[in-house]
Design a protein around this motif. Sequence first.
Motif, PDB file in Angstrom:
ATOM      1  N   GLN A 168       0.824  -1.206   0.000  1.00 49.03           N
ATOM      2  CA  GLN A 168       0.000   0.000   0.000  1.00 49.03           C
ATOM      3  C   GLN A 168       0.865   1.266   0.000  1.00 49.03           C
ATOM      4  O   GLN A 168       0.539   2.265  -0.665  1.00 49.03           O
ATOM      5  CB  GLN A 168      -0.931  -0.008   1.209  1.00 49.03           C
ATOM      6  CG  GLN A 168      -2.016  -1.081   1.144  1.00 49.03           C
ATOM      7  CD  GLN A 168      -2.883  -1.107   2.387  1.00 49.03           C
ATOM      8  OE1 GLN A 168      -2.625  -0.381   3.360  1.00 49.03           O
ATOM      9  NE2 GLN A 168      -3.911  -1.965   2.381  1.00 49.03           N
ATOM     10  N   ALA A 169       1.982   1.228   0.732  1.00 53.36           N
ATOM     11  CA  ALA A 169       2.889   2.382   0.755  1.00 53.36           C
ATOM     12  C   ALA A 169       3.504   2.619  -0.624  1.00 53.36           C
ATOM     13  O   ALA A 169       3.619   3.763  -1.094  1.00 53.36           O
ATOM     14  CB  ALA A 169       3.981   2.158   1.801  1.00 53.36           C
ATOM     15  N   LEU A 172       2.189   1.750  -3.453  1.00 52.79           N
ATOM     16  CA  LEU A 172       1.117   2.217  -4.325  1.00 52.79           C
ATOM     17  C   LEU A 172       0.853   3.705  -4.129  1.00 52.79           C
ATOM     18  O   LEU A 172       0.649   4.448  -5.099  1.00 52.79           O
ATOM     19  CB  LEU A 172      -0.146   1.396  -4.056  1.00 52.79           C
ATOM     20  CG  LEU A 172      -1.356   1.725  -4.940  1.00 52.79           C
ATOM     21  CD1 LEU A 172      -1.020   1.481  -6.413  1.00 52.79           C
ATOM     22  CD2 LEU A 172      -2.570   0.891  -4.515  1.00 52.79           C
ATOM     23  N   ARG A 173       0.869   4.152  -2.836  1.00 54.32           N
ATOM     24  CA  ARG A 173       0.664   5.576  -2.564  1.00 54.32           C
ATOM     25  C   ARG A 173       1.784   6.421  -3.162  1.00 54.32           C
ATOM     26  O   ARG A 173       1.546   7.492  -3.726  1.00 54.32           O
ATOM     27  CB  ARG A 173       0.587   5.806  -1.048  1.00 54.32           C
ATOM     28  CG  ARG A 173      -0.723   5.376  -0.405  1.00 54.32           C
ATOM     29  CD  ARG A 173      -0.861   5.973   0.993  1.00 54.32           C
ATOM     30  NE  ARG A 173       0.263   5.609   1.854  1.00 54.32           N
ATOM     31  CZ  ARG A 173       0.302   4.519   2.617  1.00 54.32           C
ATOM     32  NH1 ARG A 173      -0.725   3.666   2.623  1.00 54.32           N
ATOM     33  NH2 ARG A 173       1.352   4.274   3.384  1.00 54.32           N
ATOM     34  N   LEU A 174       3.016   5.950  -3.052  1.00 50.18           N
ATOM     35  CA  LEU A 174       4.147   6.695  -3.601  1.00 50.18           C
ATOM     36  C   LEU A 174       4.085   6.765  -5.136  1.00 50.18           C
ATOM     37  O   LEU A 174       4.402   7.802  -5.741  1.00 50.18           O
ATOM     38  CB  LEU A 174       5.459   6.057  -3.153  1.00 50.18           C
ATOM     39  CG  LEU A 174       5.798   6.201  -1.666  1.00 50.18           C
ATOM     40  CD1 LEU A 174       7.044   5.397  -1.315  1.00 50.18           C
ATOM     41  CD2 LEU A 174       6.004   7.675  -1.314  1.00 50.18           C
ATOM     42  N   LYS A 175       3.696   5.669  -5.754  1.00 50.37           N
ATOM     43  CA  LYS A 175       3.558   5.681  -7.213  1.00 50.37           C
ATOM     44  C   LYS A 175       2.463   6.639  -7.657  1.00 50.37           C
ATOM     45  O   LYS A 175       2.606   7.360  -8.655  1.00 50.37           O
ATOM     46  CB  LYS A 175       3.260   4.269  -7.719  1.00 50.37           C
ATOM     47  CG  LYS A 175       4.453   3.332  -7.683  1.00 50.37           C
ATOM     48  CD  LYS A 175       4.101   1.977  -8.285  1.00 50.37           C
ATOM     49  CE  LYS A 175       5.315   1.053  -8.323  1.00 50.37           C
ATOM     50  NZ  LYS A 175       4.979  -0.271  -8.931  1.00 50.37           N
ATOM     51  N   THR A 176       1.365   6.644  -6.900  1.00 49.29           N
ATOM     52  CA  THR A 176       0.270   7.564  -7.228  1.00 49.29           C
ATOM     53  C   THR A 176       0.718   9.012  -7.065  1.00 49.29           C
ATOM     54  O   THR A 176       0.421   9.872  -7.904  1.00 49.29           O
ATOM     55  CB  THR A 176      -0.944   7.282  -6.323  1.00 49.29           C
ATOM     56  OG1 THR A 176      -1.346   5.915  -6.483  1.00 49.29           O
ATOM     57  CG2 THR A 176      -2.094   8.195  -6.676  1.00 49.29           C
ATOM     58  N   GLU A 177       1.449   9.283  -5.971  1.00 45.94           N
ATOM     59  CA  GLU A 177       1.954  10.633  -5.743  1.00 45.94           C
ATOM     60  C   GLU A 177       2.940  11.043  -6.834  1.00 45.94           C
ATOM     61  O   GLU A 177       2.938  12.195  -7.295  1.00 45.94           O
ATOM     62  CB  GLU A 177       2.627  10.698  -4.372  1.00 45.94           C
ATOM     63  CG  GLU A 177       3.193  12.061  -4.006  1.00 45.94           C
ATOM     64  CD  GLU A 177       2.120  13.121  -3.824  1.00 45.94           C
ATOM     65  OE1 GLU A 177       2.455  14.325  -3.882  1.00 45.94           O
ATOM     66  OE2 GLU A 177       0.942  12.757  -3.646  1.00 45.94           O
ATOM     67  N   ARG A 178       3.783  10.112  -7.255  1.00 51.72           N
ATOM     68  CA  ARG A 178       4.725  10.413  -8.337  1.00 51.72           C
ATOM     69  C   ARG A 178       3.982  10.752  -9.624  1.00 51.72           C
ATOM     70  O   ARG A 178       4.353  11.690 -10.343  1.00 51.72           O
ATOM     71  CB  ARG A 178       5.652   9.218  -8.568  1.00 51.72           C
ATOM     72  CG  ARG A 178       6.700   9.463  -9.659  1.00 51.72           C
ATOM     73  CD  ARG A 178       7.582   8.260  -9.888  1.00 51.72           C
ATOM     74  NE  ARG A 178       6.832   7.149 -10.452  1.00 51.72           N
ATOM     75  CZ  ARG A 178       7.385   5.980 -10.803  1.00 51.72           C
ATOM     76  NH1 ARG A 178       8.688   5.782 -10.617  1.00 51.72           N
ATOM     77  NH2 ARG A 178       6.646   5.006 -11.294  1.00 51.72           N
TER      78      ARG A 178
END
Length: 378
Positions: A17-18, A20-26
């Motif tokens: 999940q972490a 995934l969140r970082l990829k989304t933020e990127r």
Amino acid sequence: MEQSTNISDSTLEGLDQAILRLKTERKVRFQKLKDIVASLFDLWNLMDSTKEERSNFSRITSILRSSESEIVESGALSMEIIQQVSSEVERLTKLKASRMKELVMKKRSELEDICCKTHIEPDPSTAAEKSQAMIDSGLVDPCELLANIEAQISKAKDEALSRKEIMDRIERWLSACDEENWLEDYNQDENRYTAGRGAHINLKRAERARMAVNKIPAIVDNLVNKTLAWENETKKLFLYDGVRLVSILEDYKITRQQREEQKRQFRDQKKLHDMLLTEKEAMFGSKPSPRRSTSFRKANGYRANGNGSVTPSPRRNSVGCATPELLTPRSYSGRQNGYFKEMRRLSTAPLNFVAITKEDVMSFSSVCGSEPESPPQA
């Protein structure tokens, strides 16, 4: 004793999940930076920013040439970078408002230059004076006016490209007319065949000029056909500084025919004049004519010293001359074009091929006027 490590399913799920969140933020930051940089490029192009101004953001623009997954540089998508680009966009946006009038005038000048080179009349709705008045009064958004002028520039460039072949043929025609003017000046020089400095240069140029002049009728006919084909294809008239080119060519052909007819009549009159003088000399004897001046210098491009490379300047007819003026696009530019004042006219010189002395004129008058006088009594 080794420290135990928790690799339970819940831990792995949290890591997923972490990530995934970082990829989304990127992805969000990459798109945001991309949009801001796109606005920055538009402002740079709009305001003609210098290379020095753009070089400050070369690192950021180079990053965006890569795809999102290829960006691995540390801090490339940091909030600091995004804020830096956003601040530059805000600064240029404020500066744009104060410089918009200058940009509009600059683009309008670019449009006029393109139209002048291709002899197209620019759209009067965005004339410099009118545009400035509309901006000052607030009747129009400067950005919309600028976009309108840029659209006109694009249209003018497209039309210039479609007119290129015909414009090249027009230049060839005008060049031949220049050579014809030079040749007429050259033919009036009675000493053109005498040996002198540079005489051979003028002889060679005269030969080339005769070849060019002989091609003028074919050039004009071909130009008419090309212009009519262009008009049929584009469904509009081919205008040269606001005047239809076909009309200019037809007027030129008619005037040229009249001019050739007058030349023929002049040659016939000259032959008759010479014949009458010969008959009178046979009856009463000849009288030596005063020596004619050997100096010959014209201000229209031909010089008797052999400088055959001088191009003749357009000439005007003498006052009272009956020779019709050859109307070319340059003539129409000076007469009828209200936007570009090209005060250049190609016209023919007076039909003065042979200089006639005062004694010759008196002899001609006596021969043609009444019966010959009786010879003087001894």
